[in-house]
Design a protein around this motif. Sequence first.
Motif, PDB file in Angstrom:
ATOM      1  N   ALA A  77       7.206 -45.387  -5.867  1.00 46.58           N
ATOM      2  CA  ALA A  77       7.815 -46.020  -7.053  1.00 46.58           C
ATOM      3  C   ALA A  77       8.761 -45.052  -7.759  1.00 46.58           C
ATOM      4  CB  ALA A  77       6.718 -46.482  -8.018  1.00 46.58           C
ATOM      5  N   LEU A  78       8.397 -43.774  -7.778  1.00 45.11           N
ATOM      6  CA  LEU A  78       9.266 -42.791  -8.423  1.00 45.11           C
ATOM      7  C   LEU A  78      10.604 -42.695  -7.687  1.00 45.11           C
ATOM      8  CD1 LEU A  78       9.752 -40.568 -10.542  1.00 45.11           C
ATOM      9  CD2 LEU A  78       8.744 -38.949  -8.937  1.00 45.11           C
ATOM     10  N   GLY A  79      10.522 -42.640  -6.349  1.00 44.01           N
ATOM     11  CA  GLY A  79      11.752 -42.560  -5.545  1.00 44.01           C
ATOM     12  C   GLY A  79      12.659 -43.759  -5.768  1.00 44.01           C
ATOM     13  N   VAL A  80      12.052 -44.925  -5.876  1.00 44.59           N
ATOM     14  CA  VAL A  80      12.825 -46.148  -6.127  1.00 44.59           C
ATOM     15  C   VAL A  80      13.535 -46.024  -7.464  1.00 44.59           C
ATOM     16  CG1 VAL A  80      12.635 -48.634  -6.629  1.00 44.59           C
ATOM     17  CG2 VAL A  80      11.359 -47.633  -4.711  1.00 44.59           C
ATOM     18  N   HIS A  81      12.805 -45.531  -8.468  1.00 41.09           N
ATOM     19  CA  HIS A  81      13.405 -45.346  -9.784  1.00 41.09           C
ATOM     20  C   HIS A  81      14.570 -44.360  -9.735  1.00 41.09           C
ATOM     21  CE1 HIS A  81      14.312 -43.611 -13.567  1.00 41.09           C
ATOM     22  NE2 HIS A  81      13.963 -42.450 -13.041  1.00 41.09           N
ATOM     23  N   LEU A  82      14.362 -43.249  -9.021  1.00 41.57           N
ATOM     24  CA  LEU A  82      15.400 -42.203  -8.994  1.00 41.57           C
ATOM     25  C   LEU A  82      16.695 -42.764  -8.421  1.00 41.57           C
ATOM     26  CD1 LEU A  82      13.405 -39.032  -7.791  1.00 41.57           C
ATOM     27  CD2 LEU A  82      13.937 -39.746 -10.106  1.00 41.57           C
ATOM     28  N   ASN A  83      16.580 -43.505  -7.335  1.00 41.48           N
ATOM     29  CA  ASN A  83      17.776 -44.078  -6.726  1.00 41.48           C
ATOM     30  C   ASN A  83      18.423 -45.121  -7.634  1.00 41.48           C
ATOM     31  OD1 ASN A  83      17.536 -42.454  -4.529  1.00 41.48           O
ATOM     32  ND2 ASN A  83      16.687 -43.994  -3.175  1.00 41.48           N
ATOM     33  N   ARG A  84      17.581 -45.873  -8.329  1.00 40.18           N
ATOM     34  CA  ARG A  84      18.109 -46.880  -9.248  1.00 40.18           C
ATOM     35  C   ARG A  84      18.891 -46.195 -10.379  1.00 40.18           C
ATOM     36  NH1 ARG A  84      13.496 -49.805 -11.570  1.00 40.18           N
ATOM     37  NH2 ARG A  84      13.046 -50.461  -9.451  1.00 40.18           N
ATOM     38  N   ALA A  85      18.352 -45.078 -10.820  1.00 40.27           N
ATOM     39  CA  ALA A  85      19.022 -44.336 -11.904  1.00 40.27           C
ATOM     40  C   ALA A  85      20.421 -43.911 -11.466  1.00 40.27           C
ATOM     41  CB  ALA A  85      18.194 -43.111 -12.289  1.00 40.27           C
ATOM     42  N   VAL A  86      20.552 -43.514 -10.207  1.00 47.27           N
ATOM     43  CA  VAL A  86      21.877 -43.087  -9.712  1.00 47.27           C
ATOM     44  C   VAL A  86      22.825 -44.278  -9.695  1.00 47.27           C
ATOM     45  CG1 VAL A  86      23.150 -42.008  -7.831  1.00 47.27           C
ATOM     46  CG2 VAL A  86      20.760 -41.381  -8.216  1.00 47.27           C
ATOM     47  N   ARG A  87      22.333 -45.400  -9.160  1.00 49.41           N
ATOM     48  CA  ARG A  87      23.214 -46.576  -9.045  1.00 49.41           C
ATOM     49  C   ARG A  87      23.624 -47.082 -10.418  1.00 49.41           C
ATOM     50  NH1 ARG A  87      19.849 -47.236  -4.252  1.00 49.41           N
ATOM     51  NH2 ARG A  87      21.242 -46.479  -2.628  1.00 49.41           N
ATOM     52  N   ASN A  88      22.689 -47.037 -11.381  1.00 44.66           N
ATOM     53  CA  ASN A  88      23.050 -47.446 -12.738  1.00 44.66           C
ATOM     54  C   ASN A  88      24.098 -46.513 -13.323  1.00 44.66           C
ATOM     55  OD1 ASN A  88      21.357 -49.600 -12.721  1.00 44.66           O
ATOM     56  ND2 ASN A  88      19.706 -48.588 -13.859  1.00 44.66           N
ATOM     57  N   ASP A 289      -2.389 -40.388  -8.095  1.00 46.11           N
ATOM     58  CA  ASP A 289      -1.251 -41.001  -7.397  1.00 46.11           C
ATOM     59  C   ASP A 289      -0.236 -41.669  -8.321  1.00 46.11           C
ATOM     60  OD1 ASP A 289      -2.243 -40.262  -4.909  1.00 46.11           O
ATOM     61  OD2 ASP A 289      -3.466 -42.066  -4.728  1.00 46.11           O
ATOM     62  N   TRP A 290       0.071 -41.022  -9.439  1.00 47.13           N
ATOM     63  CA  TRP A 290       0.934 -41.676 -10.439  1.00 47.13           C
ATOM     64  C   TRP A 290       2.311 -42.054  -9.889  1.00 47.13           C
ATOM     65  CZ3 TRP A 290       5.629 -39.751 -11.692  1.00 47.13           C
ATOM     66  CH2 TRP A 290       5.863 -38.395 -11.509  1.00 47.13           C
ATOM     67  N   ARG A 291       2.793 -41.298  -8.912  1.00 47.69           N
ATOM     68  CA  ARG A 291       4.152 -41.585  -8.416  1.00 47.69           C
ATOM     69  C   ARG A 291       4.265 -42.945  -7.734  1.00 47.69           C
ATOM     70  NH1 ARG A 291       6.107 -36.947  -4.636  1.00 47.69           N
ATOM     71  NH2 ARG A 291       3.879 -36.624  -4.329  1.00 47.69           N
ATOM     72  N   LYS A 292       3.099 -43.459  -7.293  1.00 53.44           N
ATOM     73  CA  LYS A 292       3.118 -44.756  -6.603  1.00 53.44           C
ATOM     74  C   LYS A 292       3.073 -45.914  -7.582  1.00 53.44           C
ATOM     75  CE  LYS A 292       0.915 -43.253  -2.354  1.00 53.44           C
ATOM     76  NZ  LYS A 292      -0.427 -42.720  -2.084  1.00 53.44           N
ATOM     77  N   GLU A 293       2.747 -45.612  -8.842  1.00 53.51           N
ATOM     78  CA  GLU A 293       2.516 -46.693  -9.806  1.00 53.51           C
ATOM     79  C   GLU A 293       3.661 -46.841 -10.793  1.00 53.51           C
ATOM     80  OE1 GLU A 293      -0.748 -48.207 -10.856  1.00 53.51           O
ATOM     81  OE2 GLU A 293      -2.146 -47.125  -9.559  1.00 53.51           O
ATOM     82  N   GLU A 294       4.279 -47.985 -10.707  1.00 52.11           N
ATOM     83  CA  GLU A 294       5.396 -48.318 -11.583  1.00 52.11           C
ATOM     84  C   GLU A 294       5.092 -48.017 -13.061  1.00 52.11           C
ATOM     85  OE1 GLU A 294       8.280 -49.615 -10.261  1.00 52.11           O
ATOM     86  OE2 GLU A 294       9.194 -49.706 -12.248  1.00 52.11           O
ATOM     87  N   ARG A 295       3.881 -48.397 -13.501  1.00 54.91           N
ATOM     88  CA  ARG A 295       3.596 -48.251 -14.945  1.00 54.91           C
ATOM     89  C   ARG A 295       3.563 -46.779 -15.378  1.00 54.91           C
ATOM     90  NH1 ARG A 295      -2.729 -48.447 -15.524  1.00 54.91           N
ATOM     91  NH2 ARG A 295      -3.236 -48.097 -13.343  1.00 54.91           N
ATOM     92  N   TYR A 296       3.082 -45.886 -14.487  1.00 53.11           N
ATOM     93  CA  TYR A 296       3.075 -44.468 -14.858  1.00 53.11           C
ATOM     94  C   TYR A 296       4.479 -43.883 -14.803  1.00 53.11           C
ATOM     95  CZ  TYR A 296      -1.985 -44.594 -14.624  1.00 53.11           C
ATOM     96  OH  TYR A 296      -3.296 -44.894 -14.854  1.00 53.11           O
ATOM     97  N   LYS A 298       7.033 -45.394 -15.519  1.00 54.67           N
ATOM     98  CA  LYS A 298       7.635 -45.827 -16.791  1.00 54.67           C
ATOM     99  C   LYS A 298       7.087 -45.024 -17.969  1.00 54.67           C
ATOM    100  CE  LYS A 298       9.229 -50.473 -15.964  1.00 54.67           C
ATOM    101  NZ  LYS A 298       8.711 -51.807 -15.708  1.00 54.67           N
ATOM    102  N   GLN A 299       5.776 -44.825 -17.943  1.00 54.47           N
ATOM    103  CA  GLN A 299       5.146 -44.096 -19.055  1.00 54.47           C
ATOM    104  C   GLN A 299       5.748 -42.702 -19.227  1.00 54.47           C
ATOM    105  OE1 GLN A 299       0.778 -43.551 -18.947  1.00 54.47           O
ATOM    106  NE2 GLN A 299       1.172 -41.629 -20.032  1.00 54.47           N
ATOM    107  N   PHE A 300       6.079 -42.066 -18.101  1.00 46.72           N
ATOM    108  CA  PHE A 300       6.640 -40.723 -18.188  1.00 46.72           C
ATOM    109  C   PHE A 300       8.132 -40.741 -18.508  1.00 46.72           C
ATOM    110  CE2 PHE A 300       2.979 -39.653 -15.194  1.00 46.72           C
ATOM    111  CZ  PHE A 300       2.166 -39.271 -16.260  1.00 46.72           C
ATOM    112  N   GLY A 301       8.622 -41.917 -18.782  1.00 47.87           N
ATOM    113  CA  GLY A 301      10.015 -42.012 -19.241  1.00 47.87           C
ATOM    114  C   GLY A 301      11.036 -42.075 -18.133  1.00 47.87           C
ATOM    115  N   TYR A 302      10.575 -42.235 -16.894  1.00 50.40           N
ATOM    116  CA  TYR A 302      11.540 -42.298 -15.790  1.00 50.40           C
ATOM    117  C   TYR A 302      11.990 -43.739 -15.578  1.00 50.40           C
ATOM    118  CZ  TYR A 302       9.322 -37.794 -14.921  1.00 50.40           C
ATOM    119  OH  TYR A 302       8.808 -36.527 -15.043  1.00 50.40           O
ATOM    120  N   THR A 303      12.585 -44.288 -16.622  1.00 48.70           N
ATOM    121  CA  THR A 303      13.056 -45.666 -16.502  1.00 48.70           C
ATOM    122  C   THR A 303      14.522 -45.718 -16.878  1.00 48.70           C
ATOM    123  OG1 THR A 303      12.218 -45.943 -18.713  1.00 48.70           O
ATOM    124  CG2 THR A 303      10.925 -46.910 -16.945  1.00 48.70           C
ATOM    125  N   GLU A 304      15.233 -46.590 -16.261  1.00 46.75           N
ATOM    126  CA  GLU A 304      16.666 -46.703 -16.576  1.00 46.75           C
ATOM    127  C   GLU A 304      16.988 -48.157 -16.862  1.00 46.75           C
ATOM    128  OE1 GLU A 304      18.837 -44.110 -16.605  1.00 46.75           O
ATOM    129  OE2 GLU A 304      17.278 -42.703 -16.040  1.00 46.75           O
TER     130      GLU A 304
END
Length: 304
Positions: A77-88, A289-296, A298-304
């Motif tokens: 989930a973290l990796g998905v977020h990171l790539n999304r952040a780049v595209r945004n 396993d927080w990196r696999k969980e969307e909610r964590y 997000k909780q750590f602020g890795y949301t775009e």
Amino acid sequence: MKNENGKKENFKSGFVAIVGRPNTGKSTLLNFLAKRKIAIISDKPQTTRHRISAVLNFENAQVVLVDTPGLHKPKDALGVHLNRAVRNALRDVDAVIFMVDASQVIGSGDLFIAKELANLATPKILVLNKIDKVKPHDLEVQLEVAKQLGDFDDIIPISASTGDNVDKLIEKIIELLPKGPQYYPGDMFTDQPERVIAAEFIREQAIQMTREEVPHSVAVEVQEMKPRKDGEIVDIFATLFVERESQKGILIGKEGRMLKDIGSKARAEMEQLLGSKVYLDLRVRVKKDWRKEERYVKQFGYTE
Ligand SMILES: Nc1nc2c(ncn2[C@@H]2O[C@H](COP(=O)(O)OP(=O)(O)OP(=O)(O)O)[C@@H](O)[C@H]2O)c(=O)[nH]1
Ligand SMILES: [Mg+2]
């Protein structure tokens, strides 16, 4: 030159994203240009997890430089977020710096990004970084390979560490930017809150002092950051999160020495950032396993 409204004529401004594979030196370039440490850096891939802006002020231009996480194949989930952040980040910029590492084989990871960029109408500069590590003959070969990556407004070899040729890059960026207003006040240098930078300084030390999966498993949250009444000391309370008990043990270290070391190095950086003394209180907690969980994520602020 100023017109009758006091506005500068011919002032240029815009947003410029730096994209590229992990570890190519994007954050190093951001810090070099900002003349201070805004983004954390490490020799391990996937260090940056946020989109981070630095405001660069020049006589006739303001460049908002946007550092992004390295684009890679996501595994969680973290990796998905990171790539999304780049595209945004790519969506609304006026120019793109595509950074490749000239000291490594230019390969499929770079090509993958080049293909995505090919669909963007935005002006693009291809930057070959780390030329301080490359012999002149090898650099020529790399330049030839790089040219095959697509159509660029320019190809510029630089060293983000030594600053070699970075002035030429800035010149080119300003040339490509549209006329525009000063978006941010001249004394503002980043969009990152001090709290986030402080958390990142802690994460940087944890990354540098650990190996294998541990650096990737660390997230940091600053729970509290406030100056004492006398104004001389800032109290910072933060927690490092890891994914497993064994990692917690590693971060704390024998007799707590590792955590103490992380704390004292991060504290020194914070004192420089804030210009005051810092009292830093660090805890370590497991969030399985927080990196696999969307909610964590997000909780750590890795949301775009
Ligand atoms: N020799 C040399 N090393 C560099 C240069 N630029 C960056 N590095 C090193 O390359 C490593 C990665 O640098 P970062 O700036 O963290 O790379 P990044 O592209 O931001 O990485 P991610 O955030 O993981 O995508 C660090 O060890 C840097 O010191 C350079 O011009 N020359
Ligand atoms: Mg980075």
